[in-house]
Design a protein around this motif. Structure first.
Motif, PDB file in Angstrom:
ATOM      1  N   TYR A 296       0.831  -1.206   0.000  1.00 38.15           N
ATOM      2  CA  TYR A 296       0.000   0.000   0.000  1.00 38.15           C
ATOM      3  C   TYR A 296       0.866   1.258   0.000  1.00 38.15           C
ATOM      4  CZ  TYR A 296      -3.473   3.454   1.497  1.00 38.15           C
ATOM      5  OH  TYR A 296      -4.282   4.563   1.581  1.00 38.15           O
ATOM      6  N   PHE A 297       2.010   1.183   0.670  1.00 38.75           N
ATOM      7  CA  PHE A 297       2.941   2.311   0.723  1.00 38.75           C
ATOM      8  C   PHE A 297       4.067   2.168  -0.312  1.00 38.75           C
ATOM      9  CE2 PHE A 297       1.115   2.144   5.007  1.00 38.75           C
ATOM     10  CZ  PHE A 297       0.698   3.462   5.157  1.00 38.75           C
ATOM     11  N   SER A 298       3.851   1.285  -1.287  1.00 40.33           N
ATOM     12  CA  SER A 298       4.793   1.071  -2.391  1.00 40.33           C
ATOM     13  C   SER A 298       6.151   0.580  -1.920  1.00 40.33           C
ATOM     14  CB  SER A 298       4.960   2.373  -3.203  1.00 40.33           C
ATOM     15  OG  SER A 298       3.721   2.798  -3.740  1.00 40.33           O
ATOM     16  N   LEU A 299       6.187  -0.122  -0.815  1.00 40.37           N
ATOM     17  CA  LEU A 299       7.437  -0.690  -0.311  1.00 40.37           C
ATOM     18  C   LEU A 299       7.644  -2.119  -0.812  1.00 40.37           C
ATOM     19  CD1 LEU A 299       7.256   0.605   3.382  1.00 40.37           C
ATOM     20  CD2 LEU A 299       8.494   1.604   1.449  1.00 40.37           C
ATOM     21  N   VAL A 300       6.603  -2.687  -1.393  1.00 43.98           N
ATOM     22  CA  VAL A 300       6.663  -3.991  -2.037  1.00 43.98           C
ATOM     23  C   VAL A 300       6.113  -3.823  -3.446  1.00 43.98           C
ATOM     24  CG1 VAL A 300       5.755  -6.341  -2.046  1.00 43.98           C
ATOM     25  CG2 VAL A 300       6.473  -5.307   0.097  1.00 43.98           C
ATOM     26  N   GLN A 301       6.757  -4.454  -4.430  1.00 43.56           N
ATOM     27  CA  GLN A 301       6.403  -4.231  -5.827  1.00 43.56           C
ATOM     28  C   GLN A 301       5.140  -4.989  -6.223  1.00 43.56           C
ATOM     29  OE1 GLN A 301       9.860  -5.139  -8.156  1.00 43.56           O
ATOM     30  NE2 GLN A 301      10.958  -3.293  -7.526  1.00 43.56           N
TER      31      GLN A 301
ATOM     32  N   TRP B  62      10.324 -14.886  -5.803  1.00 43.56           N
ATOM     33  CA  TRP B  62      10.691 -14.791  -4.388  1.00 43.56           C
ATOM     34  C   TRP B  62      10.590 -13.343  -3.893  1.00 43.56           C
ATOM     35  CZ3 TRP B  62      11.562 -19.129  -1.486  1.00 43.56           C
ATOM     36  CH2 TRP B  62      11.695 -20.342  -2.206  1.00 43.56           C
ATOM     37  N   TRP B  63       9.464 -12.732  -4.242  1.00 39.44           N
ATOM     38  CA  TRP B  63       9.276 -11.320  -3.899  1.00 39.44           C
ATOM     39  C   TRP B  63       9.176 -11.091  -2.395  1.00 39.44           C
ATOM     40  CZ3 TRP B  63       4.871  -9.757  -1.314  1.00 39.44           C
ATOM     41  CH2 TRP B  63       3.787 -10.642  -1.308  1.00 39.44           C
ATOM     42  N   VAL B  64       8.943 -12.156  -1.632  1.00 39.42           N
ATOM     43  CA  VAL B  64       8.913 -12.023  -0.178  1.00 39.42           C
ATOM     44  C   VAL B  64      10.296 -11.700   0.384  1.00 39.42           C
ATOM     45  CG1 VAL B  64       9.346 -14.464   0.318  1.00 39.42           C
ATOM     46  CG2 VAL B  64       8.039 -13.083   1.948  1.00 39.42           C
ATOM     47  N   GLY B  65      11.346 -11.982  -0.408  1.00 43.68           N
ATOM     48  CA  GLY B  65      12.715 -11.756   0.064  1.00 43.68           C
ATOM     49  C   GLY B  65      13.176 -10.335  -0.140  1.00 43.68           C
ATOM     50  N   THR B  66      12.576  -9.396   0.555  1.00 42.39           N
ATOM     51  CA  THR B  66      12.967  -7.990   0.477  1.00 42.39           C
ATOM     52  C   THR B  66      13.402  -7.506   1.857  1.00 42.39           C
ATOM     53  OG1 THR B  66      10.757  -7.132   0.967  1.00 42.39           O
ATOM     54  CG2 THR B  66      11.262  -7.617  -1.338  1.00 42.39           C
ATOM     55  N   ALA B  67      14.101  -6.364   1.872  1.00 38.15           N
ATOM     56  CA  ALA B  67      14.603  -5.824   3.128  1.00 38.15           C
ATOM     57  C   ALA B  67      13.462  -5.478   4.081  1.00 38.15           C
ATOM     58  CB  ALA B  67      15.464  -4.589   2.854  1.00 38.15           C
ATOM     59  N   PHE B  68      12.348  -5.014   3.552  1.00 40.08           N
ATOM     60  CA  PHE B  68      11.230  -4.626   4.418  1.00 40.08           C
ATOM     61  C   PHE B  68      10.548  -5.844   5.038  1.00 40.08           C
ATOM     62  CE2 PHE B  68      11.560  -0.935   1.557  1.00 40.08           C
ATOM     63  CZ  PHE B  68      11.664   0.083   2.502  1.00 40.08           C
TER      64      PHE B  68
ATOM     65  N   VAL C 192      10.004 -12.111   8.311  1.00 39.87           N
ATOM     66  CA  VAL C 192      10.330 -13.478   7.908  1.00 39.87           C
ATOM     67  C   VAL C 192      11.303 -14.097   8.909  1.00 39.87           C
ATOM     68  CG1 VAL C 192      11.361 -14.921   6.110  1.00 39.87           C
ATOM     69  CG2 VAL C 192       9.925 -12.970   5.476  1.00 39.87           C
ATOM     70  N   LEU C 193      12.254 -13.286   9.388  1.00 40.31           N
ATOM     71  CA  LEU C 193      13.227 -13.776  10.370  1.00 40.31           C
ATOM     72  C   LEU C 193      12.533 -14.206  11.652  1.00 40.31           C
ATOM     73  CD1 LEU C 193      16.205 -14.189  11.161  1.00 40.31           C
ATOM     74  CD2 LEU C 193      16.230 -11.819  11.966  1.00 40.31           C
ATOM     75  N   LEU C 194      11.607 -13.391  12.147  1.00 40.44           N
ATOM     76  CA  LEU C 194      10.868 -13.745  13.358  1.00 40.44           C
ATOM     77  C   LEU C 194      10.018 -14.985  13.132  1.00 40.44           C
ATOM     78  CD1 LEU C 194       9.820 -13.194  16.221  1.00 40.44           C
ATOM     79  CD2 LEU C 194       8.146 -11.613  15.222  1.00 40.44           C
ATOM     80  N   SER C 195       9.360 -15.058  11.978  1.00 42.12           N
ATOM     81  CA  SER C 195       8.526 -16.215  11.667  1.00 42.12           C
ATOM     82  C   SER C 195       9.360 -17.481  11.603  1.00 42.12           C
ATOM     83  CB  SER C 195       7.817 -15.994  10.326  1.00 42.12           C
ATOM     84  OG  SER C 195       7.003 -14.838  10.366  1.00 42.12           O
ATOM     85  N   GLY C 196      10.514 -17.360  10.935  1.00 38.84           N
ATOM     86  CA  GLY C 196      11.389 -18.519  10.817  1.00 38.84           C
ATOM     87  C   GLY C 196      11.906 -18.993  12.154  1.00 38.84           C
TER      88      GLY C 196
ATOM     89  N   SER D  46      17.069 -11.407  -0.339  1.00 35.59           N
ATOM     90  CA  SER D  46      17.169 -12.671  -1.063  1.00 35.59           C
ATOM     91  C   SER D  46      16.119 -13.638  -0.541  1.00 35.59           C
ATOM     92  CB  SER D  46      18.571 -13.276  -0.900  1.00 35.59           C
ATOM     93  OG  SER D  46      18.705 -13.876   0.369  1.00 35.59           O
ATOM     94  N   SER D  47      16.113 -14.811  -1.140  1.00 39.28           N
ATOM     95  CA  SER D  47      15.152 -15.840  -0.735  1.00 39.28           C
ATOM     96  C   SER D  47      15.607 -16.615   0.486  1.00 39.28           C
ATOM     97  CB  SER D  47      14.965 -16.828  -1.902  1.00 39.28           C
ATOM     98  OG  SER D  47      16.224 -17.439  -2.221  1.00 39.28           O
TER      99      SER D  47
END
Length: 505
Positions: free
Chosen positions: A33-38, A140-146, A151-155, A201-202
């Motif tokens: 929504y804030f254009s931080l993900v493509q 692998w669009w989930v692999g972004t800095a934002f 993802v780290l917490l989930s993992g 990255s992924s």
């Protein structure tokens, strides 16, 4: 961490992953929504709905065609993983590749399988097939800095739930080290190479959410580490082997082949032979397997019991086999509670016409290669089941043992398998010390111990404790307390083995 573990212990691994994936998609929608993900929230949500819907239909058709039990949690998990790794559809023409990816993923569970055990991670193989035939690979669009912190917490939650530290350590260290080496040799700074592989990255999603799928894991920690290293090497984006670079999904599929080659290659269909009250609130189930198979006393399996209106704890559980390999049938000892899960309620209602599916034989809570050494078993409640398996095996095999078992329950009515232990005391020298923790309900004439299994009791009944290998099994909190107590009195960590499986009581 106690609060985190308390929550993790009360949810199945599959439901945990499902909730995590839903949360990640919601977070991605906010960022988009804030254009931080493509992408846009609409595209992400619509893609997720289509993938879940098509996956649900396809899985149902394949399950009916192949006459196989189905688990719709896995359907949702696969579809949502595909949502996070394949580019969300921007137009109508973008939907066919997504649909084919989820169809191939569902089909792989039934076709790319051996003895009812699927070989590949469904989401990964779905993308590989789509890429080969439709030229539509995962972005692998989930692999972004934002997205990386989430993802780290989930993992971390998934890895802690499954206790897959060796696997994750092998994977992440391999990817990071190889990426740093390749990056530095190409002139990049260490910081740049590190941030790129970790934040953009992924790696995080692949190495925690996807590689940890229980059905495609090797059975031991050592093999799991090798599996992690293998997938890590192949998934490094800068690395090419014979001028060929592997995509993350292809790397995982190759790792799946290794895992399959070193794992048990079957699932069992079981029918109930008998069930009886074993102790207070505890029932023993006796099952007839559809084929002969081998296992080691103390191992556990995943048991699938499809039933209507499954609650948040799902229709799959991990149970330790209470039976011994010397017995023809499989035994489960299960404790029930008033507010039990829908699974437990369905289990109480099974008949000899209700098929259960058991697979994923694993576990390293087993007897040492030399069972004649000095051992000590500390059990609490229904955590005694692996000890029943081991002791029955030793008794039937006529192997004398030097084992002291401290078995704690709240009241005497909760003691299970006393007949098995009595026989072992007479035939192979087992020593059993029973302890009742509810001091107000000790029966008249009780000749066992009263109180918890603590330092004082250990020193009293196991005076040579410093020379014994301790096995701990029971509720997680009890096992943790036992471990702390043993370390306090000088028992080394290498002399302590803990039972673990990613299930629910």
């Amino acid at each position: 961490m106690r609060q985190i573990d308390y929550v993790l212990d009360r949810i199945t691994m599959y439901r945990l992953v499902l909730y995590i994936l839903i949360a990640l998609i919601c977070i991605a929608c906010v960022f988009s929504y804030f254009s931080l993900v493509q992408s846009t929230p609409q595209n992400i949500i619509l893609s997720a709905i289509v993938l879940v819907g098509v996956g649900w239909i396809a899985n149902g058709i394949f399950a009916w065609t192949f006459d196989a039990p189905t688990n719709f949690e896995s359907v949702y998990i696969t579809a949502l993983i595909l949502t996070l790794i394949m580019t969300p559809a921007k137009s109508f023409s973008d939907f066919p590749p997504l649909c084919w990816a989820v169809i191939f993923a569902m089909l792989s569970k039934f076709v790319l399988s051996y003895n009812k055990k699927h070989i590949f991670n469904p989401a990964a193989v779905g993308v590989v097939v789509t890429g080969l035939f439709l030229n539509q690979s995962a972005s692998w669009w989930v692999g972004t800095a934002f997205m990386a912190p989430f993802v780290l917490l989930s993992g971390f939650l998934v890895i802690r739930k499954l206790q897959l530290y060796d696997l994750s350590w092998g994977f992440f260290m391999t990817v990071v080290l190889l990426s740093l080496i390749i990056g530095v040799t190409r002139g990049d700074s260490i910081a740049t190479s590190f941030l790129q592989v970790v934040l953009d990255s992924s790696m995080l999603f692949l190495g925690s959410i996807m590689i940890t799928e229980p059905l495609t894991l090797p059975p031991t920690k050592k093999l799991q580490m090798i599996y992690g290293v293998l997938v890590g090497v192949l998934s490094v984006p800068q690395l090419s082997i014979f001028n060929f670079s592997f995509s993350p999904e292809m790397a995982l599929c190759i790792g799946n082949i290794f895992s399959f080659s070193v794992s048990p290659k079957w699932k069992l269909v079981l029918l109930l032979k008998d069930k009886k009250r074993l102790a207070k609130d505890t029932v023993e189930f006796v099952f007839i397997p559809d084929k002969k198979f081998t296992y080691i006393p103390g191992q556990y399996m995943e048991w699938t019991l499809p039933h209507a209106h499954a609650d948040a704890r799902g229709n799959r559980r991990f149970f330790t086999l209470a039976s011994s390999p010397t017995e023809d049938n499989l035994l489960l000892g299960v404790r029930f509670f008033e507010d039990g899960s829908s699974y437990k309620k369905a289990l109480t209602q099974i008949t000899n016409q209700t098929p259960l599916v058991a697979g994923q034989l694993t576990g390293e809570f087993t007897l040492p290669k030399n069972p004649n050494g000095k051992l000590a078993f500390l059990a609490g409640g229904i955590g005694v089941t692996p000890f029943r398996s081991m002791i029955k095996y030793l008794t039937d095999s006529q192997i004398d043992c030097d084992i002291v078992m401290c078995y704690a329950n709240s009241v005497a009515d909760e003691i299970a398998y006393k007949d098995i232990f009595d026989e072992a005391e007479k035939k192979i020298g087992l020593k059993v010390v029973y302890a009742l923790t509810d001091k107000h309900r000790v029966p008249f004439g009780w000749d066992g111990e009263v109180g918890r299994v603590d330092e004082m009791l250990i020193r009293k009944v196991i005076p040579d404790f410093s020379t014994r290998l301790f096995y701990l099994s029971g509720p997680q909190s009890m096992v943790n307390n036992y471990e702390k107590m043993l370390k306090k009195i000088g028992v080394k960590q290498k002399m302590i083995k803990k039972d673990f499986f990613p299930g629910l009581i």
